[in-house]
Design a protein around this motif. Sequence first.
Motif, PDB file in Angstrom:
ATOM      1  N   LEU A 116      41.847  31.140 104.656  1.00 53.51           N
ATOM      2  CA  LEU A 116      40.658  31.974 104.487  1.00 53.51           C
ATOM      3  C   LEU A 116      40.805  33.164 105.424  1.00 53.51           C
ATOM      4  O   LEU A 116      41.039  32.985 106.624  1.00 53.51           O
ATOM      5  CB  LEU A 116      39.390  31.183 104.798  1.00 53.51           C
ATOM      6  CG  LEU A 116      38.041  31.829 104.440  1.00 53.51           C
ATOM      7  CD1 LEU A 116      36.979  30.752 104.218  1.00 53.51           C
ATOM      8  CD2 LEU A 116      37.563  32.804 105.505  1.00 53.51           C
TER       9      LEU A 116
ATOM     10  N   ILE B 243      33.320  23.579 104.918  1.00 48.60           N
ATOM     11  CA  ILE B 243      34.695  23.522 104.420  1.00 48.60           C
ATOM     12  C   ILE B 243      35.479  22.440 105.143  1.00 48.60           C
ATOM     13  O   ILE B 243      36.185  21.624 104.530  1.00 48.60           O
ATOM     14  CB  ILE B 243      35.384  24.896 104.587  1.00 48.60           C
ATOM     15  CG1 ILE B 243      34.725  25.938 103.685  1.00 48.60           C
ATOM     16  CG2 ILE B 243      36.875  24.808 104.277  1.00 48.60           C
ATOM     17  CD1 ILE B 243      35.207  27.358 103.927  1.00 48.60           C
TER      18      ILE B 243
ATOM     19  N   ILE C 247      40.610  30.172  99.905  1.00 48.65           N
ATOM     20  CA  ILE C 247      39.181  30.336  99.634  1.00 48.65           C
ATOM     21  C   ILE C 247      38.837  31.791  99.931  1.00 48.65           C
ATOM     22  O   ILE C 247      39.108  32.281 101.034  1.00 48.65           O
ATOM     23  CB  ILE C 247      38.330  29.393 100.487  1.00 48.65           C
ATOM     24  CG1 ILE C 247      38.617  27.931 100.107  1.00 48.65           C
ATOM     25  CG2 ILE C 247      36.836  29.699 100.319  1.00 48.65           C
ATOM     26  CD1 ILE C 247      37.907  26.916 100.983  1.00 48.65           C
TER      27      ILE C 247
ATOM     28  N   VAL D  36      39.771  29.569  95.137  1.00 52.51           N
ATOM     29  CA  VAL D  36      38.372  29.436  94.738  1.00 52.51           C
ATOM     30  C   VAL D  36      37.589  30.538  95.434  1.00 52.51           C
ATOM     31  O   VAL D  36      37.815  30.821  96.617  1.00 52.51           O
ATOM     32  CB  VAL D  36      37.815  28.047  95.112  1.00 52.51           C
ATOM     33  CG1 VAL D  36      36.309  27.991  94.902  1.00 52.51           C
ATOM     34  CG2 VAL D  36      38.499  26.965  94.295  1.00 52.51           C
TER      35      VAL D  36
ATOM     36  N   ILE E  55      33.990  32.052  96.765  1.00 51.27           N
ATOM     37  CA  ILE E  55      32.612  31.748  97.125  1.00 51.27           C
ATOM     38  C   ILE E  55      31.774  32.998  96.883  1.00 51.27           C
ATOM     39  O   ILE E  55      32.038  34.053  97.458  1.00 51.27           O
ATOM     40  CB  ILE E  55      32.490  31.321  98.600  1.00 51.27           C
ATOM     41  CG1 ILE E  55      33.214  29.990  98.830  1.00 51.27           C
ATOM     42  CG2 ILE E  55      31.026  31.190  99.004  1.00 51.27           C
ATOM     43  CD1 ILE E  55      33.165  29.509 100.269  1.00 51.27           C
TER      44      ILE E  55
ATOM     45  N   SER F 157      34.829  29.942  90.686  1.00 48.43           N
ATOM     46  CA  SER F 157      33.951  30.338  91.787  1.00 48.43           C
ATOM     47  C   SER F 157      32.860  29.307  92.016  1.00 48.43           C
ATOM     48  O   SER F 157      32.509  28.521  91.134  1.00 48.43           O
ATOM     49  CB  SER F 157      33.331  31.712  91.506  1.00 48.43           C
ATOM     50  OG  SER F 157      32.590  31.677  90.305  1.00 48.43           O
TER      51      SER F 157
ATOM     52  N   ALA G 193      33.122  24.530  97.738  1.00 49.64           N
ATOM     53  CA  ALA G 193      34.312  25.356  97.513  1.00 49.64           C
ATOM     54  C   ALA G 193      35.582  24.602  97.886  1.00 49.64           C
ATOM     55  O   ALA G 193      36.588  24.660  97.164  1.00 49.64           O
ATOM     56  CB  ALA G 193      34.202  26.647  98.321  1.00 49.64           C
ATOM     57  N   ALA G 194      35.557  23.882  99.013  1.00 53.31           N
ATOM     58  CA  ALA G 194      36.743  23.133  99.446  1.00 53.31           C
ATOM     59  C   ALA G 194      37.073  22.013  98.459  1.00 53.31           C
ATOM     60  O   ALA G 194      38.243  21.802  98.115  1.00 53.31           O
ATOM     61  CB  ALA G 194      36.519  22.573 100.846  1.00 53.31           C
TER      62      ALA G 194
ATOM     63  N   LEU H 227      38.667  23.471  95.390  1.00 54.04           N
ATOM     64  CA  LEU H 227      40.065  23.850  95.613  1.00 54.04           C
ATOM     65  C   LEU H 227      40.968  22.627  95.659  1.00 54.04           C
ATOM     66  O   LEU H 227      42.077  22.640  95.085  1.00 54.04           O
ATOM     67  CB  LEU H 227      40.189  24.650  96.918  1.00 54.04           C
ATOM     68  CG  LEU H 227      41.597  25.148  97.268  1.00 54.04           C
ATOM     69  CD1 LEU H 227      42.187  25.983  96.138  1.00 54.04           C
ATOM     70  CD2 LEU H 227      41.564  25.961  98.557  1.00 54.04           C
TER      71      LEU H 227
END
Length: 338
Positions: A66, A88, A127, A149, A151, A163, A305-306, A309
């Motif tokens: 990230l 995350i 991310i 992914v 956010i 997303s 999000a994590a 992914l």
Amino acid sequence: MKRPTIADIARRVGVSQGAVSYALNGRPGVSDATRARVMKVAEELGWRPSAAARALTGASANAVGLVLSRPPSVLGAEPFFMELFSGIEMALKPHSYALMLQMADDQDAEIEVFRRWWAEGRIDGAILVEVHVSDRRLPVLEALGMPAVVIGGSPGCTGSLPSVLSDESAPVHETVEYLAALGHRRFGHVAGLPHLVHTRVREEAFAEACARLGLPECVTLHTDYTGEDGRRATRRLLSSPSRPTAIIYDNDIMAVAGLSVAQEMRLRVPDDLSLVAWDDSQLAQVVRPALTAVRRDVPALGAAAARHLLALLHGEVLPDVETEPARLTTRGSTGPLA
């Protein structure tokens, strides 16, 4: 103390480096007894395969990347990012994945970091945060074939990358309607960076809500999200001939700064001026009066999000995810005009 190597293990066990390599990589060519001795010594020495070696073999890096285009000082000042990163980490930790974080000056620098990490095998995926209206990162990551992914953003704006979305429009309408019901007619909106998608969505929702309710004066000022910029924007709004009686801020830091400006200008909150912060935090709750805030579960946003992914890394194809909508939490900083 230098990092232990295969040569160190070979000397301790009394075998060749090739034999150690076979043992560590689970390949045939060594006896079970030798393999057991090699693994035991490797554990004693604290040996771990290097990232470069893992990249050469195509092994998983067990890390996601990230990159944030913000000054490093933002991490210590803005609760949103710390809550996002904690979410995350909560999702990655049970799977023994790490989060690689780096700050960058702009999107071009972000892209170079992702290119380098991907080429060196340091990350398995990425991310992305803070989607731009014209985001150069998206086509680059798609071309690299890097699992990623996004956010935020809005439906359809992230290309082929999945997303995790949070409704940025409905809470603005709810907030303006609430303040209008309290009798407010002149509004200010201290917004964030104008090139970000979520800023654009909030700004458009603010204008739509004001028009729908027939509010005569609704002014938006853009900032860089810092307290100093929020303070400057607030002073400008409150110094205008027809100053607003209600101001909505795009983060809690600017709302707290705005509260201090109101107090400096001898305005009573909420009798003379109502203030609302986007994203609730401990900071918004400890000031006096406590700030009415648009509250959402930021750690849950990061965790979603994590998890998305990790599913991608395991070959799953998933649709976009929409998290629970934010809700307005009323406190002492909002009320009817005196």
